[in-house]
Write an enzyme that holds these catalytic residues in place. Sequence first.
Site, PDB file in Angstrom:
ATOM      1  N   ARG A 101       0.807  -1.210   0.000  1.00 14.65           N
ATOM      2  CA  ARG A 101       0.000   0.000   0.000  1.00 14.65           C
ATOM      3  C   ARG A 101       0.844   1.266   0.000  1.00 14.65           C
ATOM      4  O   ARG A 101       0.528   2.243  -0.696  1.00 14.65           O
ATOM      5  CB  ARG A 101      -0.956  -0.023   1.204  1.00 14.65           C
ATOM      6  N   LYS A 168       3.127  39.457  -3.971  1.00 17.28           N
ATOM      7  CA  LYS A 168       1.720  39.153  -4.246  1.00 17.28           C
ATOM      8  C   LYS A 168       0.839  40.323  -3.807  1.00 17.28           C
ATOM      9  O   LYS A 168       1.317  41.318  -3.273  1.00 17.28           O
ATOM     10  CB  LYS A 168       1.325  37.869  -3.515  1.00 17.28           C
ATOM     11  N   GLU A 197       3.106  40.531  -8.790  1.00 16.47           N
ATOM     12  CA  GLU A 197       1.781  40.211  -9.306  1.00 16.47           C
ATOM     13  C   GLU A 197       1.024  41.505  -9.619  1.00 16.47           C
ATOM     14  O   GLU A 197       0.962  42.411  -8.789  1.00 16.47           O
ATOM     15  CB  GLU A 197       1.018  39.397  -8.262  1.00 16.47           C
ATOM     16  N   ASP A 218      -2.282  38.283 -13.028  1.00 10.42           N
ATOM     17  CA  ASP A 218      -3.200  37.474 -12.229  1.00 10.42           C
ATOM     18  C   ASP A 218      -4.640  37.601 -12.692  1.00 10.42           C
ATOM     19  O   ASP A 218      -5.190  38.695 -12.775  1.00 10.42           O
ATOM     20  CB  ASP A 218      -3.099  37.892 -10.762  1.00 10.42           C
TER      21      ASP A 218
END
Length: 282
Positions: A101, A168, A197, A218
């Site tokens: 697994r 940002k 951005e 953006d």
Amino acid sequence: MAAIEDFDTEEFVRRVLAEDLGKGGDVTSKATIDPDARFTAEMNARQAINVAGLDIAAAFFRALDPKVEIEQLAKDGDAVAHGATLMRLAGNAQAMLAAERSALNTLQHLSGIATLTRQYVDAIAGTGAVLIDTRKTLPGLRVLEKYAVRMGGAQNHRMRLDDGVLIKDNHVAVCGGVAEAVRRAKAANTGLQVQVEVDRIDQIEPALAAGADRLLLDNMDPAKLREAVRAVGGRVPLEASGGVTLDTIRFLAETGVNFISVGRITQSAPAVDIGLDYALSR
């Protein structure tokens, strides 16, 4: 294994197996299978996929049975068809079933990222735009997930916050404007490129005048992106970002941007279907 920088395979395998085995190990296999029983199996792709993580998957089996025999029939980065056999294994049955697994989880997840990434790469083929990833990764798995992106044919953006300056919208808000944020970043003399951005055309010239080395456009639609490409005129590289899907990425790429970043290739890629199937000894 293809190079995975800053990644310790042995430590990763140890932690993942410890999570799955707990203190008592695989009690089911111990209760039902003789300790000396042998197990032969094939790991098969149950759909068409791009492979990533095959060597790591093999490492799980080797960790529990150092004498396991493994024949790898594919390699990371390969595109394989539905039904393809990725590896053949022969080893101690208890050990192999205990490792199964963990090996499959890792391989299915990373190959899922590589497979989705390749779909995006193929969607923009011939446009000149380059697909890149983001930092939207599962905590603790960034190095592996960004590796899978490369196996799917895309490029990595920042690996960490110290890899590049990316201003940002919240940085801009705190600084009071795009130009001021860029000026402060340039004055810090980090030695890194400064990317900022912008979500409006009127932010472009102030950002460039302040010394931005690259712009992130953006959530702009194709018409806005074309306008931005014209306004920049090749002075700095341009990256389109925000809400990009397989249905829209070609339109964005054809606007002339240099890069398109897509968070969903790591954040939302579905695991692919790969199975470990018992096989008679050859």
